[in-house]
Design an enzyme around this catalytic site. Structure first.
Site, PDB file in Angstrom:
ATOM      1  N   ASN A 175      65.427  73.792 -10.978  1.00 57.70           N
ATOM      2  CA  ASN A 175      65.898  73.402 -12.311  1.00 57.70           C
ATOM      3  C   ASN A 175      64.707  72.949 -13.164  1.00 57.70           C
ATOM      4  OD1 ASN A 175      65.888  71.167 -10.505  1.00 57.70           O
ATOM      5  ND2 ASN A 175      67.253  69.985 -11.809  1.00 57.70           N
TER       6      ASN A 175
ATOM      7  N   GLU B 147      69.630  78.063 -10.181  1.00 55.60           N
ATOM      8  CA  GLU B 147      70.181  79.394  -9.899  1.00 55.60           C
ATOM      9  C   GLU B 147      69.725  80.410 -10.947  1.00 55.60           C
ATOM     10  OE1 GLU B 147      71.711  76.490  -9.970  1.00 55.60           O
ATOM     11  OE2 GLU B 147      73.465  76.419  -8.667  1.00 55.60           O
TER      12      GLU B 147
HETATM   13  N1  THU Z   1      71.678  71.781 -11.703  1.00 54.61           N
HETATM   14  C1  THU Z   1      71.212  72.929 -11.137  1.00 54.61           C
HETATM   15  O1  THU Z   1      70.039  73.265 -11.263  1.00 54.61           O
HETATM   16  N2  THU Z   1      72.080  73.675 -10.415  1.00 54.61           N
HETATM   17  C2  THU Z   1      73.376  73.329 -10.148  1.00 54.61           C
HETATM   18  O2  THU Z   1      74.057  74.052  -9.442  1.00 54.61           O
HETATM   19  C3  THU Z   1      73.932  72.096 -10.723  1.00 54.61           C
HETATM   20  C4  THU Z   1      73.063  71.358 -11.664  1.00 54.61           C
HETATM   21  C5  THU Z   1      70.726  70.926 -12.414  1.00 54.61           C
HETATM   22  C6  THU Z   1      70.796  70.939 -13.914  1.00 54.61           C
HETATM   23  C7  THU Z   1      70.168  69.586 -14.236  1.00 54.61           C
HETATM   24  O3  THU Z   1      68.768  69.730 -14.275  1.00 54.61           O
HETATM   25  C8  THU Z   1      70.518  68.700 -13.068  1.00 54.61           C
HETATM   26  O4  THU Z   1      70.906  69.581 -12.031  1.00 54.61           O
HETATM   27  C9  THU Z   1      71.616  67.704 -13.355  1.00 54.61           C
HETATM   28  O5  THU Z   1      72.708  68.321 -13.904  1.00 54.61           O
END
Ligand code: THU
Length: 134
Positions: free
Chosen positions: A48, A61
């Site tokens: 992320n 993802e």
């Molecule tokens: N996040 C992801 O990268 N993938 C997920 O499946 C759920 C949420 C991230 C987005 C953000 O940076 C952090 O988790 C909190 O929401």
């Protein structure tokens, strides 16, 4: 519905855990890693990437999928995706990521931590009636 072979799952989890360390998550402090495997057996990973303008955040993802397209082209055929986080809490792909997984992997299996432990779900279980053109 094909299950993910154990060897592939191990490979994906290892790649997802490795890339998770690169997360840019200074706002949520929630690091996520994702890895996918294609029909050809190539593995791509992403983390992320958050932004001070929160809505610009890119989930792990989608980072993995966009990296795969950038590196290998748009004829991406995703067989499986694994998602991990650094807090060991339930974390399934968000709605936007489900739609992006579906675009390149309408038969993909997704491996993630659910509320009752690790789960393996077909993308269409996570996203019934996914949107597609044609
Ligand atoms: N996040 C992801 O990268 N993938 C997920 O499946 C759920 C949420 C991230 C987005 C953000 O940076 C952090 O988790 C909190 O929401």
């Amino acid at each position: 519905m094909k299950t993910i072979p154990g060897k592939q799952r191990t490979l994906l989890l290892r790649a997802a855990r490795k890339v998770m360390r690169h997360a840019h998550a200074p706002y949520s402090h929630f690091r996520v890693g994702a890895a996918l495997i294609t029909a050809k057996g190539e593995v791509f990973a992403g983390c992320n990437v958050e932004n001070a303008s929160y809505g610009m955040t890119n989930c792990a993802e989608r980072t993995a999928i966009f990296t795969a397209v950038a590196q290998s082209g748009p004829r991406l055929d995703i067989r499986a995706v694994a998602v991990v986080n650094d807090q060991g809490v339930p974390c399934s792909p968000c709605g936007a990521c489900r739609q992006v997984i579906y675009e390149f992997g309408p038969e993909a299996m997704v491996y993630f931590q659910g509320s009752k432990g690790w789960k393996e779900s077909h993308i269409t279980e996570l996203l019934p009636e996914g949107f597609h053109l044609k």
